[in-house]
Design a protein around this motif. Sequence first.
Motif, PDB file in Angstrom:
ATOM      1  N   CYS A 177       6.841  -8.718  -0.473  1.00 56.84           N
ATOM      2  CA  CYS A 177       6.250  -8.218   0.774  1.00 56.84           C
ATOM      3  C   CYS A 177       5.834  -6.760   0.635  1.00 56.84           C
ATOM      4  O   CYS A 177       4.773  -6.362   1.119  1.00 56.84           O
ATOM      5  CB  CYS A 177       7.243  -8.373   1.922  1.00 56.84           C
ATOM      6  SG  CYS A 177       7.594 -10.094   2.381  1.00 56.84           S
ATOM      7  N   ARG A 178       6.665  -5.963  -0.065  1.00 52.21           N
ATOM      8  CA  ARG A 178       6.323  -4.561  -0.266  1.00 52.21           C
ATOM      9  C   ARG A 178       5.074  -4.422  -1.132  1.00 52.21           C
ATOM     10  O   ARG A 178       4.257  -3.527  -0.929  1.00 52.21           O
ATOM     11  CB  ARG A 178       7.468  -3.811  -0.952  1.00 52.21           C
ATOM     12  CG  ARG A 178       8.826  -3.823  -0.264  1.00 52.21           C
ATOM     13  CD  ARG A 178       8.851  -3.245   1.116  1.00 52.21           C
ATOM     14  NE  ARG A 178       8.433  -4.181   2.130  1.00 52.21           N
ATOM     15  CZ  ARG A 178       9.219  -5.149   2.633  1.00 52.21           C
ATOM     16  NH1 ARG A 178      10.432  -5.304   2.194  1.00 52.21           N
ATOM     17  NH2 ARG A 178       8.763  -5.946   3.589  1.00 52.21           N
ATOM     18  N   LEU A 179       4.936  -5.314  -2.105  1.00 56.19           N
ATOM     19  CA  LEU A 179       3.765  -5.281  -2.981  1.00 56.19           C
ATOM     20  C   LEU A 179       2.489  -5.502  -2.171  1.00 56.19           C
ATOM     21  O   LEU A 179       1.478  -4.805  -2.352  1.00 56.19           O
ATOM     22  CB  LEU A 179       3.904  -6.346  -4.064  1.00 56.19           C
ATOM     23  CG  LEU A 179       2.750  -6.495  -5.060  1.00 56.19           C
ATOM     24  CD1 LEU A 179       2.571  -5.223  -5.868  1.00 56.19           C
ATOM     25  CD2 LEU A 179       3.003  -7.677  -5.993  1.00 56.19           C
ATOM     26  N   ILE A 180       2.527  -6.465  -1.255  1.00 53.90           N
ATOM     27  CA  ILE A 180       1.361  -6.756  -0.414  1.00 53.90           C
ATOM     28  C   ILE A 180       1.067  -5.579   0.516  1.00 53.90           C
ATOM     29  O   ILE A 180      -0.089  -5.157   0.672  1.00 53.90           O
ATOM     30  CB  ILE A 180       1.596  -8.040   0.393  1.00 53.90           C
ATOM     31  CG1 ILE A 180       1.699  -9.242  -0.554  1.00 53.90           C
ATOM     32  CG2 ILE A 180       0.469  -8.264   1.401  1.00 53.90           C
ATOM     33  CD1 ILE A 180       2.132 -10.528   0.115  1.00 53.90           C
ATOM     34  N   GLU A 181       2.110  -5.039   1.143  1.00 59.40           N
ATOM     35  CA  GLU A 181       1.916  -3.920   2.067  1.00 59.40           C
ATOM     36  C   GLU A 181       1.336  -2.701   1.357  1.00 59.40           C
ATOM     37  O   GLU A 181       0.431  -2.042   1.865  1.00 59.40           O
ATOM     38  CB  GLU A 181       3.261  -3.570   2.715  1.00 59.40           C
ATOM     39  CG  GLU A 181       3.744  -4.641   3.682  1.00 59.40           C
ATOM     40  CD  GLU A 181       5.253  -4.653   3.816  1.00 59.40           C
ATOM     41  OE1 GLU A 181       5.909  -3.716   3.314  1.00 59.40           O
ATOM     42  OE2 GLU A 181       5.783  -5.600   4.408  1.00 59.40           O
ATOM     43  N   GLN A 182       1.852  -2.419   0.165  1.00 63.48           N
ATOM     44  CA  GLN A 182       1.386  -1.233  -0.552  1.00 63.48           C
ATOM     45  C   GLN A 182      -0.024  -1.409  -1.101  1.00 63.48           C
ATOM     46  O   GLN A 182      -0.708  -0.430  -1.373  1.00 63.48           O
ATOM     47  CB  GLN A 182       2.352  -0.900  -1.687  1.00 63.48           C
ATOM     48  CG  GLN A 182       3.701  -0.397  -1.193  1.00 63.48           C
ATOM     49  CD  GLN A 182       4.614   0.019  -2.319  1.00 63.48           C
ATOM     50  OE1 GLN A 182       4.197   0.705  -3.249  1.00 63.48           O
ATOM     51  NE2 GLN A 182       5.868  -0.394  -2.251  1.00 63.48           N
ATOM     52  N   SER A 183      -0.477  -2.665  -1.227  1.00 69.75           N
ATOM     53  CA  SER A 183      -1.852  -2.875  -1.699  1.00 69.75           C
ATOM     54  C   SER A 183      -2.858  -2.270  -0.732  1.00 69.75           C
ATOM     55  O   SER A 183      -3.962  -1.900  -1.118  1.00 69.75           O
ATOM     56  CB  SER A 183      -2.122  -4.372  -1.876  1.00 69.75           C
ATOM     57  OG  SER A 183      -2.283  -5.027  -0.627  1.00 69.75           O
ATOM     58  N   LEU A 184      -2.468  -2.164   0.534  1.00 68.99           N
ATOM     59  CA  LEU A 184      -3.361  -1.610   1.556  1.00 68.99           C
ATOM     60  C   LEU A 184      -3.359  -0.091   1.560  1.00 68.99           C
ATOM     61  O   LEU A 184      -4.180   0.525   2.239  1.00 68.99           O
ATOM     62  CB  LEU A 184      -2.943  -2.109   2.953  1.00 68.99           C
ATOM     63  CG  LEU A 184      -2.833  -3.618   3.137  1.00 68.99           C
ATOM     64  CD1 LEU A 184      -2.345  -3.938   4.537  1.00 68.99           C
ATOM     65  CD2 LEU A 184      -4.159  -4.289   2.864  1.00 68.99           C
TER      66      LEU A 184
END
Length: 398
Positions: A177-184
């Motif tokens: 989830c952190r990986l997806i959030e940080q992609s933004l």
Amino acid sequence: MSFESFDFEFDEKGLSEFFDGTEEMPKAEKGFQKIAWEVIHDFVYDYGVRFDDLTIIETTGFTRAKLFFRHNEGVLEFFQNHKWEIAEEWRVKISQKYLSPVLVLPMGENEICIDFFNGTGDKPSLQKALKGLQDQSESGFIFSPGLSLDGDPVFLDAGKNILAGGTLGSGTAALVCRLIEQSLCNLTENVPMLVLIDPQGIDLPVFEKLPNVYGQKVFREENETEEVFGELNVEISRRKKLLEESAAKTVAEYNRGVSEKKRLRQILVIIYGFNSMWDFSENKFRISKIYEKLKILMLDACKFSISFALFTQRPLSEQFCSALDWNFWQTLFKIKVAFRTSDQFFSRQLIGRKDAEYLTGDRDLLCVSGNDIRHLQQYFISKEMRERIKRFSQKTEG
């Protein structure tokens, strides 16, 4: 549907509002440095071991003792063999009711680190990494799985294949989830296109309506996964042809020579519970073929700015590893992350070495990149941050 026709835009103002905040990293109580020094000093004295230098560093969740030995023959093995005795001394010193785990790591030719776990529930804030990502000027999508002992975000290149796993509840779901959030949070031009594959469909659906998610959905079925792999294969061929025609050696070089609209975005394929397809499927032959397609894709995809992040919360069984020729698969991953594992076998299949079974399971992790191994603290996500993520996802829907 094709990757060539898929495009998306972000409202930069909306992004800044989404990630704006004043959340600070929780401060660690400086109550363990003296205890760690006493435990190590008394222990090596009792066993007649001589060290040349000792440094104690304290962070939120664990305390590190760095020992330097001018002559270190057999020292690492010595501490590995006696780690539980050191843990018992640590437990007695701080009056904990449970045995505090200890991790022993080689840090160089003459240096080892001994990590004591403090048993604190505080975790570093994600806000620090998000701010760091916003300020990044490097090209490509980078992300931070956690903070180092000095409290600084450790940034990794998501343009490389990633393998991560651990037991249920140890922090694997939080990392994806952190990986997806940080992609933004990367520069707008470096926000990647995400392909989300989740056979169980439990943790990723909340993100499926984000504008940079391919098809605005999470792919769950076997036939959907096969179709996506086929589309990725077509995209690799297309990118390879574009690079050849422009005489560019890399995607970054190609992007510098074309207009903004023709640039090739990085594609990150996230497969959550990737071994669940094998564990739960009755048709092992078909699943083996799907894995074979995935392996072929991973061989060359990174050259064309397409990378894979595979996550598992289930142990990699001997049958699974044997069927996939796991020793070869290990070579495909340049970044490996292990949370607490159930045993040494699971740890070795994730990061190529034991030690992950000694982690506390409280979102601490081991990160291996090349020959570098680091013990990191994963981020804490507040309820407010979770609500922001949910609202942002709903706002971008449709």
